[in-house]
Design a protein around this motif. Structure first.
Motif, short mmCIF file in Angstrom:
data_model
loop_
_atom_site.label_atom_id
_atom_site.label_comp_id
_atom_site.label_asym_id
_atom_site.label_seq_id
_atom_site.Cartn_x
_atom_site.Cartn_y
_atom_site.Cartn_z
N VAL A 81 -0.94 -8.14 1.04
CA VAL A 81 -0.04 -7.05 1.41
C VAL A 81 0.91 -7.46 2.54
CG1 VAL A 81 -1.59 -5.23 0.62
CG2 VAL A 81 -1.81 -6.09 2.96
N ALA A 82 1.15 -8.75 2.69
CA ALA A 82 1.98 -9.23 3.78
C ALA A 82 3.40 -8.67 3.73
CB ALA A 82 2.02 -10.75 3.78
N ASP A 83 3.85 -8.30 2.55
CA ASP A 83 5.21 -7.76 2.43
C ASP A 83 5.29 -6.31 2.89
OD1 ASP A 83 3.56 -7.06 0.25
OD2 ASP A 83 5.31 -6.58 -0.99
N ARG A 84 4.14 -5.68 3.15
CA ARG A 84 4.14 -4.27 3.55
C ARG A 84 3.60 -4.02 4.95
NH1 ARG A 84 2.69 -3.91 -1.86
NH2 ARG A 84 0.46 -3.56 -1.45
N VAL A 85 3.19 -5.08 5.65
CA VAL A 85 2.65 -4.92 7.01
C VAL A 85 3.40 -5.84 7.97
CG1 VAL A 85 0.61 -5.10 8.48
CG2 VAL A 85 0.36 -4.33 6.11
N ARG A 86 3.84 -5.26 9.06
CA ARG A 86 4.53 -6.02 10.11
C ARG A 86 3.81 -5.81 11.43
NH1 ARG A 86 9.28 -4.98 13.74
NH2 ARG A 86 9.08 -2.77 13.16
N GLY A 87 3.51 -6.89 12.13
CA GLY A 87 2.87 -6.81 13.43
C GLY A 87 3.81 -7.18 14.53
N VAL A 88 3.84 -6.36 15.61
CA VAL A 88 4.69 -6.65 16.77
C VAL A 88 3.87 -6.44 18.04
CG1 VAL A 88 6.89 -6.11 15.67
CG2 VAL A 88 5.59 -4.29 16.77
N GLN A 89 4.14 -7.28 19.04
CA GLN A 89 3.40 -7.18 20.30
C GLN A 89 4.03 -6.12 21.18
OE1 GLN A 89 2.86 -10.90 22.29
NE2 GLN A 89 1.49 -10.06 23.84
N GLY A 90 3.20 -5.20 21.67
CA GLY A 90 3.69 -4.14 22.54
C GLY A 90 2.59 -3.12 22.77
N ASP A 91 2.92 -2.05 23.48
CA ASP A 91 1.93 -1.00 23.73
C ASP A 91 2.60 0.37 23.64
OD1 ASP A 91 2.99 -0.19 26.36
OD2 ASP A 91 2.19 -2.10 27.06
N VAL A 92 1.78 1.39 23.68
CA VAL A 92 2.29 2.73 23.41
C VAL A 92 3.22 3.23 24.51
CG1 VAL A 92 0.39 4.03 24.49
CG2 VAL A 92 1.58 5.01 22.52
N LEU A 93 3.03 2.78 25.75
CA LEU A 93 3.90 3.24 26.83
C LEU A 93 5.26 2.56 26.79
CD1 LEU A 93 1.41 3.59 29.84
CD2 LEU A 93 2.20 5.33 28.22
N GLY A 94 5.32 1.38 26.20
CA GLY A 94 6.60 0.70 26.01
C GLY A 94 6.99 0.64 24.55
N LEU A 95 6.62 1.67 23.82
CA LEU A 95 6.72 1.66 22.37
C LEU A 95 8.13 1.38 21.87
CD1 LEU A 95 4.98 2.08 19.85
CD2 LEU A 95 5.52 4.52 19.95
N PHE A 96 9.13 1.97 22.54
CA PHE A 96 10.49 1.88 22.00
C PHE A 96 11.22 0.61 22.44
CE2 PHE A 96 9.36 6.42 22.06
CZ PHE A 96 9.20 6.53 20.69
N ASP A 97 10.47 -0.27 23.07
CA ASP A 97 10.97 -1.62 23.26
C ASP A 97 10.83 -2.44 21.97
OD1 ASP A 97 11.51 -1.08 25.93
OD2 ASP A 97 9.57 -1.83 26.62
N VAL A 98 9.96 -1.97 21.08
CA VAL A 98 9.65 -2.77 19.88
C VAL A 98 9.82 -2.02 18.56
CG1 VAL A 98 8.12 -4.36 21.08
CG2 VAL A 98 7.17 -2.25 20.13
N VAL A 99 9.89 -0.69 18.58
CA VAL A 99 10.09 0.08 17.35
C VAL A 99 11.15 1.16 17.61
CG1 VAL A 99 7.74 -0.30 16.54
CG2 VAL A 99 8.29 1.79 17.79
N GLU A 100 11.67 1.72 16.54
CA GLU A 100 12.71 2.74 16.67
C GLU A 100 12.11 4.12 16.85
OE1 GLU A 100 14.86 3.85 13.08
OE2 GLU A 100 13.46 2.68 11.89
N ARG A 101 12.87 4.96 17.51
CA ARG A 101 12.50 6.37 17.62
C ARG A 101 12.75 7.07 16.29
NH1 ARG A 101 12.16 8.53 22.90
NH2 ARG A 101 12.63 6.97 24.50
#
Length: 256
Positions: A81-101
């Motif tokens: 399932v590698a085409d459907r899962v993406r891993g990124v380093q970060g945490d919930v308090l800095g969430l929008f440094d790595v994902v979109e709102r």
């Protein structure tokens, strides 16, 4: 935590997995899309992400641990399932440094709030990551389960300390930084603007029953699973659970 779809692991995850699947089904029906965008904060090596990807959903896992993300990469490759899962380093308090709102149909926040300095800010970020209609699956350590466990082990002073401590800790040697009551968790969810759709106790009995009994007694696992499911929605038993699960939904996300 093992894959929630495996039988032995289901003692710890069955209640959460069932509630989550129902929430996903509602979102699929409401959106008309078979594939949802799921954000798994603190998702580690993919204990929930891999089964979700197997259902056909796209999952982004955010975790602060490089080792966990490396294990995730290996695990999703093995699961195909590698085409459907993406891993990124970060945490919930800095969430929008790595994902979109506002880009996700469902957000998982499992085992995260215990470890952050500002749980309320963490919940607000998970809600801000949701689309205008979406659902939050929140799982955190329960205070009552820890108190009962310390008392049954004969550590009565530590049990009392956990009750009195603002963070629910039984002492300096407690490995859990913070625990919650159901009222505290639902307050965080509602304070972030979501409606509480469901509250469940998780591992009400599973952590108190000797594992050898479950593994060797014929039918014990299935019977314990049924007992856990029956107790999970009852407030009296939620107060004794090792973990508490809250499902929050944006106003209107339930179709009403």
């Amino acid at each position: 935590m093992p894959d929630p779809t495996r039988p032995r692991a289901s003692l710890r995850t069955a209640v959460v997995w069932e509630v989550l699947q129902e929430a996903l089904d509602r979102r699929v029906k409401a959106t008309g899309r078979d594939t949802l965008d799921v954000l798994d904060t603190g998702g580690g090596s993919g204990n929930f992400a891999v089964p979700l990807a197997r259902l056909g959903h796209r999952v982004t896992v955010v975790d602060p641990s490089p080792n966990a993300l490396f294990a995730l990469e290996r695990r999703v490759a093995e699961a195909g399932v590698a085409d459907r899962v993406r891993g990124v380093q970060g945490d919930v308090l800095g969430l929008f440094d790595v994902v979109e709102r506002g880009g996700h149909d469902v957000v998982l926040c499992h085992g995260v709030l215990e470890h952050v300095d500002d749980p309320a800010a963490g919940v607000r970020n998970t809600v801000a990551a949701l689309r205008s209609e979406g659902a939050l699956s929140l799982l955190a350590a329960g205070l009552g389960g820890a108190v009962v466990a310390r008392a049954l082990a004969g550590h009565f002073t530590e049990a009392k300390q956990a009750l009195d401590d603002p963070d629910g800790r039984w002492g300096s040697g407690d490995p859990m930084p913070r625990r919650f009551t159901a009222e505290q968790l639902t307050g965080l969810v509602e304070g972030a603007g979501l409606a509480v759709a469901a509250v469940h106790g998780v591992r009400v009995f599973a952590d108190l029953v000797p594992g050898v009994l479950v593994d060797t007694e014929p039918g014990a696992l299935d019977a314990l699973l049924r007992l856990e499911a029956a107790a999970a929605e009852l407030p009296a038993f939620q107060a004794l659970a090792t973990q508490l699960h809250v499902l929050g939904e944006t106003p209107g996300a339930d179709g009403t």
